[in-house]
Design a protein around this motif. Structure first.
Motif, PDB file in Angstrom:
ATOM      1  N   ALA A  44       0.740  -1.270  -0.046  1.00 32.71           N
ATOM      2  CA  ALA A  44       0.161   0.005  -0.102  1.00 32.71           C
ATOM      3  C   ALA A  44       0.864   1.294  -0.054  1.00 32.71           C
ATOM      4  O   ALA A  44       0.393   2.322  -0.488  1.00 32.71           O
ATOM      5  CB  ALA A  44      -0.903  -0.005   1.192  1.00 32.71           C
ATOM      6  N   CYS A  45       2.016   1.298   0.790  1.00 34.23           N
ATOM      7  CA  CYS A  45       2.727   2.367   0.925  1.00 34.23           C
ATOM      8  C   CYS A  45       3.188   3.189  -0.396  1.00 34.23           C
ATOM      9  O   CYS A  45       4.037   2.549  -1.313  1.00 34.23           O
ATOM     10  CB  CYS A  45       3.934   2.299   1.905  1.00 34.23           C
ATOM     11  N   PRO A  46       2.980   4.135  -0.780  1.00 31.13           N
ATOM     12  CA  PRO A  46       3.459   4.930  -2.229  1.00 31.13           C
ATOM     13  C   PRO A  46       4.563   5.278  -1.950  1.00 31.13           C
ATOM     14  O   PRO A  46       5.200   5.678  -3.274  1.00 31.13           O
ATOM     15  CB  PRO A  46       2.115   6.116  -2.121  1.00 31.13           C
ATOM     16  N   PHE A  47       5.259   5.378  -0.935  1.00 25.51           N
ATOM     17  CA  PHE A  47       6.572   5.783  -1.009  1.00 25.51           C
ATOM     18  C   PHE A  47       7.573   4.816  -0.524  1.00 25.51           C
ATOM     19  O   PHE A  47       8.988   5.142  -0.425  1.00 25.51           O
ATOM     20  CB  PHE A  47       6.703   6.909   0.469  1.00 25.51           C
ATOM     21  N   GLU A  48       7.283   3.476  -0.655  1.00 27.26           N
ATOM     22  CA  GLU A  48       8.079   2.529  -0.470  1.00 27.26           C
ATOM     23  C   GLU A  48       8.947   2.404   0.679  1.00 27.26           C
ATOM     24  O   GLU A  48       9.980   2.112   0.684  1.00 27.26           O
ATOM     25  CB  GLU A  48       8.814   2.348  -1.903  1.00 27.26           C
ATOM     26  N   ILE A  49       8.348   2.479   1.892  1.00 28.26           N
ATOM     27  CA  ILE A  49       8.913   2.609   3.113  1.00 28.26           C
ATOM     28  C   ILE A  49       9.113   1.555   3.702  1.00 28.26           C
ATOM     29  O   ILE A  49      10.030   1.122   4.171  1.00 28.26           O
ATOM     30  CB  ILE A  49       8.483   4.026   3.730  1.00 28.26           C
TER      31      ILE A  49
END
Lengths: 390, 586, 58, 360
Positions: free
Chosen positions: D146-151
């Motif tokens: 889900a994380c759009p920032f690929e964290i």
């Protein structure tokens, strides 16, 4: 052919049994490695690709292909196509086994499988679509089990229990359809949270609808496909009632599937139009998207129609295989190929050998159990004592 | 089976489609940019039929310099393709003076081009050029070359080379040659005349779409004028002639090369270019033109006039039109009035002089100068905003009264009175109470005032407090923890910066006090030889309460590092901690 | 095509969607007719077979 | 009353009037916790010294990396966060020279990880930190999808206690008073990061744009991206050139999934009714068909019965008639016979009489 399932002790060493045995042994070895060394020991998963083939194939494809259960049951009990009755039991058994295997596969995939009941019993993350999937799969597995139980009871001869359950059939079927609709669509909706990671051609706010509609096609095709397989290998278990209706089932399902695939194709086009994604078609991903849409949706829809019109059973059978493949391609596209499309190719995921072994292992377990059940219990035939009681 | 053929056919089509898509995938997803050369200055796209509604063939990519060179090898020149009008001016157009109808134009190109190429072929040349029938050799699509083209204007030094040249004939009865190029249209005589000391820039009349009676547009005017003359020089075998190819004037690299050559030449002349003989003023007193008003109306308060050293700015700019962007014949205040006028595009005098991002405004140009690495070390770190800081108003808008009060002694150690300069401007830029300064109405009077009172008094060299008053080495030890204290070679830094601004009149004028320069680092503090410690404002302990103002540690690092970066000092690297403060030995 | 506001974008896509929906409706009717039209009479050889020898895989 | 306090009161009254009105007007438009802190990262200040990485590692007791923190060569390879690294600084080569950008959890105002977690293991705290609760985490890794920032990252090599790992904004350490600022912010020698109330950081960023025209790309990354983040970025180069995706959109994760989630009750509500209805219609059809069949049968039966009766009657009548006719015939026959007998007797009597007469 009948030698394959000869009950004679000496013929246990058939090629089928040897291969099955080897796969199961390999699967068990990898299982041990997985649960002692962690996910990293057996998979190629990384921080960019947290979901690999176990989710793509075992979960997404598994659930979609097990959709035969609710489609057949609904067709027979709700929509009143009585002649499909003989197809219900094999379909329900397949679905039940399918879902059981999905849950089994999840035990491999999640980090701490013993906590799988947590989302339902400990702390509920109700904003998550995965919560909805989990809850539905949990409930639907129960429903399928209840739908399957009469078969078991007939085998064992527990008449009272069997009769009580059969009375609940309609409720169970409707409940099953509701749950299936929800989690089939939610599997697609899982990806609606990541518009930036999924290629625009596959991402759509309609993803849940796409997944639901294509699951119907998958379910119908799987019933046709399994029917032809069973015919080949489990023919001796089938009674004349099953065989008499089989052709009607195949033709009816072929028509239905053609119709559904037409609708699915139309929906995909609407999705494309709605987001104005036409320009992406002129790219590598666009070519692959067209392959998926034309070869695995439009073509089977047409072939099914032709097959149904001509009563060409061979064509229908092959089309069923093509459709099933198409659904697999679609689920792989959404979860792996078009996912993380912005990453350079060297960061892309490819499954490790051991991941594939586990997937094959789980499918094999399913086939073995299906054979065990269908060669003993009244699946393909009506139990003589309960003839006409449904 | 009824449908077998149909199914097979359809499947086959799909398969072919898939194959095609796969093969094409790479091509489709690729943005076709590679495979072209980096751009040519001499590329001309000939599209005679562009005026027609239907496109007949793709435009011809004509490489002008390739043809010029080929003709030169055959001892031919421009006249092989360009004809001259009755006055001897060579036409900018191919084989014609005026554009005929599109069809005739097409024939003109076809006939003349192929005729020449055919001759070449007859003469058994290696590369005779495309012959009749080889249409696609000229009409190529897609384009294989790109146009890369810089404006080929006259800057000051190129201008000097021309008006100083002996090769250009002198004007009748004069010792200048300006009239050979500059002209004016005399409506009575209906001809071009030359009026000395009223020369105008070419672009004032020859715009891209000139108005009557101007005939030639900018390109036609320049090429007609320049090329004709260069060609004549070549024909008379003068000792040198100007360029006759495209790239020399319009090619980016060639242009840079030329500028480097000119810079060398300028060096030989001690960096001073002789002034243009146009009788332009040495100094100007820039003052707003007051609007017409009745006699008993109250006289408005105005900013002090700005004495402007025209001579100095002639050296500092590339061309007259850097400031005189429309015409040389009127002054700034004619169009840019206090309230703005239609003529001046409603840009008020204030904006015209202060717009920070305009290349023609004082502030805009000075801002650009600050980007020079020698200046940027300090100036890049200074907040600019959209307006110049109020404290700087008085540097240009000088109160003559205060200047006259001040002692003529420039090297005064006591610099406190310099700050007085700021006072009148700081009070919202209005004149202090008392007698208003009288600005002479006549030009001469203004020039005298500007000269006597202001420009003559401005410093010729940078001001600085006595060298021994500058701390030599500053030890920064308040934060010493992980590393040993840093030793800042304070005096060395100051002196090296002084060296850099030695000959910079902009810097010496605007660094108006001996401590102005200190403010590059000791910013935001009152002018003083002993500015307060950095810790006064840069508190290390908490970020709260000083949001956006760096703590002491960051303040030091930002100051040093950003200055080093802006000044292009490669060493020490920002991440090489130990080059400034040595590692502590435990 | 370039869009400067969400309104413009939706104006385009929704219009196209309506057109497509119309096309799909027509297509669906044609498809239904194609699907339900049986070219051959019911006496297909496959259907005459009873139970075990219905000739699958031929 | 002093003028100043009067003005203050007036202002307060005005604000008091204004605030609830706007809050009411936009009831479903949430602005997060009031005065929530954030961090502003200024890309023009970062020099790529990796001190923040070091501090992060120490503050969070993370294992020592293979490449030591004073090795700046590693900046030449593009790195992302992993299970032992909560923050990385990447170098980007631009026409204006190298540019550095720090990457770590952006602590979204509406975190996608929290929205996606099916055990609610992630929580946005009032101090802006997005907290992770490992005691309930199942390890499905949907947060990473889900994380759009690929964290978020995962401890793939742990068999029994794998966790999702990501920057905590030093929430635990700051709550316990161990730290006053996040470790990376505290240590930065250039103060490339500023910790403070998010709204003030936005103002500060805009002040910098105004003070240094041309130095910045005049937009604040994270102000609206994915519904806004607590970390904000300003940069001298376009964001996409320093690895910040500009195509994320401004919709937050809850908004993205709201449609699909809203469909759930619809399905639950509509499907049973619809399917039940279809079932009922089919049942009714069957019933009617059965009834009609029954009726037809009985009608046929009745008809047959009636027919049979009719036949019987007819044949009965016929039989009677024939019987009668036979009786008639018999009677006639008997009468005839009797008459004939009588005549004979008469004839005989006549004859005997004649005979008697003759015989006399």
């Amino acid at each position: 052919m009948s030698t394959v399932t000869n009950d004679d002790f000496k013929s246990y060493l058939t090629p089928f049994n040897i291969v099955t045995g080897l796969i199961i042994i390999a699967g068990l070895i990898v299982t041990v490695i997985r649960f002692t060394g962690g996910l990293g020991a057996v998979t190629n998963l990384d921080d960019n690709y947290p979901w690999g083939i176990w989710i793509s194939f075992d979960l997404l494809c598994g659930v979609a292909l097990a959709a035969g259960g609710y489609t057949t049951a609904a067709a027979c009990y709700v929509f009143g196509f009585k002649k499909y009755h003989s197809a219900v039991r094999p379909a329900v058994l397949t679905a039940f086994l399918g879902y059981a295997l999905v849950v089994m596969a999840l035990h491999y995939d999640v980090g701490r499988p013993w906590r799988l009941p947590y989302p339902i019993f400990v702390q509920q993350g109700t904003t998550s679509l995965l919560f909805e999937v989990g809850l539905c799969v949990f409930l639907y597995l129960t429903v399928l089990f209840l739908e399957f139980l009469p078969t078991l009871f007939e085998w064992k001869g527990w008449r009272k229990l069997r009769d009580a359950l059969v009375k609940m059939t309609l409720v169970l079927v409707i409940f099953g359809v509701v749950l299936s609709t929800l989690h089939q669509s939610s599997l697609g909706a899982l990806y609606t949270i990541a518009p930036s990671k999924l290629h625009p051609l596959w991402y759509s706010a309609y993803l849940p609808v796409f997944f639901f509609v294509s699951s119907i096609a998958a379910g119908l095709s799987m019933v046709i496909f399994e029917g032809s397989l069973s015919h080949k290998y489990l023919h001796r278990m089938m009674d004349s009632e099953y065989n008499r209706n089989h052709d009607d089932v195949v033709l009816g399902f072929a028509k239905g599937c053609s119709w559904v695939l037409f609708g699915y194709f139309a929906l995909k086009m609407i999705g494309l139009t709605y987001d104005n994604n036409w320009s992406y078609l002129a790219s590598g991903f666009g070519a692959w998207f067209l392959v998926e849409m034309l070869c695995f949706v439009a073509l089977p829809a047409f072939l099914y129609a032709v097959g149904a019109r001509d009563k060409n059973f061979a064509l229908i059978k092959w089309t069923a295989i093509l459709t099933v493949l198409g659904i697999v391609v679609n689920r792989f596209n959404v979860s792996l190929v078009a996912f993380n499309y912005h990453l350079p190719s060297e960061d892309k995921y490819f499954p490790a050998m051991m991941e594939i072994i586990i997937s094959v292992f789980i499918v094999t377990v399913g086939v073995v159990v299906f054979r065990f059940v269908s060669t003993r219990m009244p699946v393909f035939f009506e139990h003589p004592e309960y003839k006409g009681q449904h | 089976m009824a449908y077998r053929k149909l199914v097979l056919g359809l499947s086959g089509c799909l398969f072919v489609l898939v194959c095609v898509l796969f093969l094409q995938a790479d091509v489709m997803s690729m943005i076709s940019s590679s495979g072209k050369d980096s751009g040519r200055a001499d590329l001309i796209m000939i599209q005679a039929m562009a005026k027609q509604t239907t496109k007949q063939a793709s435009a011809v990519q004509f490489l002008h310099d390739a043809h010029t060179q080929a003709l030169a090898e055959q001892d031919k020149d421009c006249a092989a393709c360009h004809i001259k009008d009755e006055s001897g001016t060579i036409s900018y157009k191919y084989m014609r003076l005026e554009d005929p109808a599109a069809n005739r134009l097409k024939d003109l190109y076809h006939d003349n081009c192929t005729a020449c190429h055919a001759e070449n072929a007859k003469a058994r040349m290696d590369n005779p050029g495309p012959q009749i029938g080889e249409c696609r050799k000229c009409h190529v699509e897609p384009a294989t070359s790109t146009q890369a083209w810089v404006s080929g204007g006259m800057d000051n030094i190129l201008h000097y080379i021309h008006w100083d040249s002996d090769l250009i004939a002198k004007d009748e009865g004069k010792d200048t040659n300006c009239g050979q190029c500059h002209h004016e249209y005399d409506e009575d005589k209906q001809e071009l005349v030359y009026i000395q000391f009223a020369e105008e820039g070419c672009r004032s009349c020859h715009t891209s779409e000139p108005k009557e009676p101007v005939k030639a547009n900018l390109a036609e005017a320049f090429h007609g004028q320049c090329v004709t003359c260069h060609l004549e020089n070549k024909e008379t075998q003068a000792e040198r002639n100007g360029p006759l190819d495209c790239a020399s004037c319009h090619g980016g690299p060639q242009r840079l090369e030329m500028q480097a050559k000119f810079a060398e030449k300028l060096e030989e002349m001690d960096g001073v270019l002789p002034r243009l003989p146009r009788q332009q003023p040495d100094v100007v007193l820039l003052a707003a033109k007051l609007p017409e008003r009745s006699k008993d109306a109250t006289h408005p308060t105005l900013m002090y006039p700005v004495p402007f050293n025209h001579e100095l700015h002639e050296q500092a700019t590339d061309a007259c039109r850097d400031c005189h962007h429309e015409t040389l014949k009127s002054s700034c205040t004619d169009c840019h009035t206090l309230q703005g006028s239609e003529q001046g595009g409603y840009i008020t005098l204030e904006r015209a002089m202060h717009a920070p991002d305009s290349k023609s405004s004082c502030v805009g140009c000075h801002n650009e100068m600050k980007q020079d690495p020698s200046c940027a070390g300090c100036h890049a770190a200074m907040p600019q905003g959209t307006e110049p800081p109020a404290s700087s108003c008085a540097l240009c808008h000088v109160n003559p009264d205060i200047l006259s009060q001040r002692s003529m002694e420039r090297q005064s150690v006591d610099y406190t009175d310099y700050t007085e300069m700021l006072i009148p401007a700081q009070a919202s830029g209005r004149q202090p109470a008392g007698e208003p300064v009288v600005i002479p109405e006549d030009k001469e009077g203004r020039v005298v005032l500007a000269h006597q009172l202001i420009i003559d008094r401005r410093g010729q060299e940078a001001l600085l407090i006595a060298e021994e008053d500058i701390p030599n080495v500053v030890k920064i030890d308040v934060l010493a923890d992980e590393y040993q204290p840093a030793e800042l070679p304070h005096r060395k830094i100051v002196m090296s910066m002084m060296e850099k601004m030695q000959d910079n009149s902009l810097a010496t004028t605007f660094h108006a006090t001996p401590v102005t320069m200190c403010q590059g680092c000791h910013h935001n503090s009152p002018l003083s030889a002993e500015p307060p410690s950095c810790q006064t404002c840069h508190d290390q302990r908490s970020q709260e309460g000083r949001l956006g103002r760096p703590g002491l540690l960051a303040a030091y690092h930002i100051q040093c590092m950003s200055c080093h970066t802006e000044m292009g000092l490669e060493k020490p690297a920002a991440t090489d901690c130990t080059s400034c403060h040595k590692q502590k030995e435990n | 095509m370039e869009f400067n506001s969400m309104h413009e974008f939706f104006m385009h896509t929704k219009t196209m969607t309506y057109l497509l929906m119309g096309g799909i409706l027509v297509g669906a009717i044609l498809w239904w007719q194609f699907l339900m039209g049986e070219k051959k009479p019911i006496d297909n050889p496959h259907r005459t077979g009873e139970g075990h020898d219905n000739g699958h895989g031929h | 009353m002093k003028r100043r306090s009067f003005l203050g009161l007036m202002g307060a009254a005005g604000a008091g009037l204004a605030v609830p009105a706007t809050a009411r007007a936009a009831a479903k438009d949430f602005r997060g916790y009031h005065d929530t802190p954030g961090v502003l990262f200024d890309g023009t200040r970062c020099i790529g010294c990796r001190k923040c990485e070091l501090a992060c590692n120490q503050v969070n007791n993370l294992p020592e990396p293979e490449v030591p923190f004073d090795n700046l060569e590693i900046l030449n390879t593009r790195r992302r966060t992993d299970s032992t690294t909560f923050t990385v600084v990447n170098k980007f080569d631009t026409p204006g020279g190298p540019v550095y950008r720090k990457n770590q959890c952006n602590h979204c105002l509406e975190p996608a990880c929290a929205s996606s977690c099916f055990v609610s293991a992630f929580q946005k705290q009032p101090d802006s930190a997005v907290d992770y609760d490992e005691t309930v985490c199942v390890g499905c890794r949907y947060c990473m999808i889900a994380c759009p920032f690929e964290i978020p990252t995962y401890e793939y090599h742990k068999a029994f206690t794998p966790r999702v790992m990501k920057c905590t904004l030093c929430g635990p350490q700051m709550r316990s008073g161990e730290l006053r600022l996040p470790g990376c912010v505290q240590v930065c020698p250039m103060e490339a990061m500023i910790y403070g109330p998010r709204n003030e950081l936005l103002t500060l960023a805009r002040r910098r744009f105004a003070a240094f025209p041309g130095r910045y790309v005049e937009s604040i990354y994270g102000e609206h991206e994915m519904g806004g983040t607590s970390w904000l970025y300003i940069s001298g180069t376009p964001f996409s050139q320093v690895g910040l995706r500009e195509d994320l959109g401004t919709k937050s994760a809850p908004e993205l999934t709201a449609g699909a989630l809203a469909a759930v009750p619809v399905v639950v509500g509509v499907w049973p009714v619809l399917l039940g209805g279809i079932y009922a219609i089919n049942k009714r059809k069957e019933k009617i068909a059965a009834q009609e069949q029954q009726q037809a049968v009985s009608a046929a039966l009745a008809k047959a019965k009636a027919e049979a009766k009719e036949n019987l009657d007819a044949s009965l009548a016929k039989a009677e008639e024939s019987a009668n006719r036979r009786v008639d015939n018999e009677v006639k026959k008997a009468v005839k016979e009797a008459l004939a007998k009588k005549e004979e007797e008469l004839k005989a009597a006549e004859a005997s009489a004649t005979d008697e007469e003759e015989g006399k």
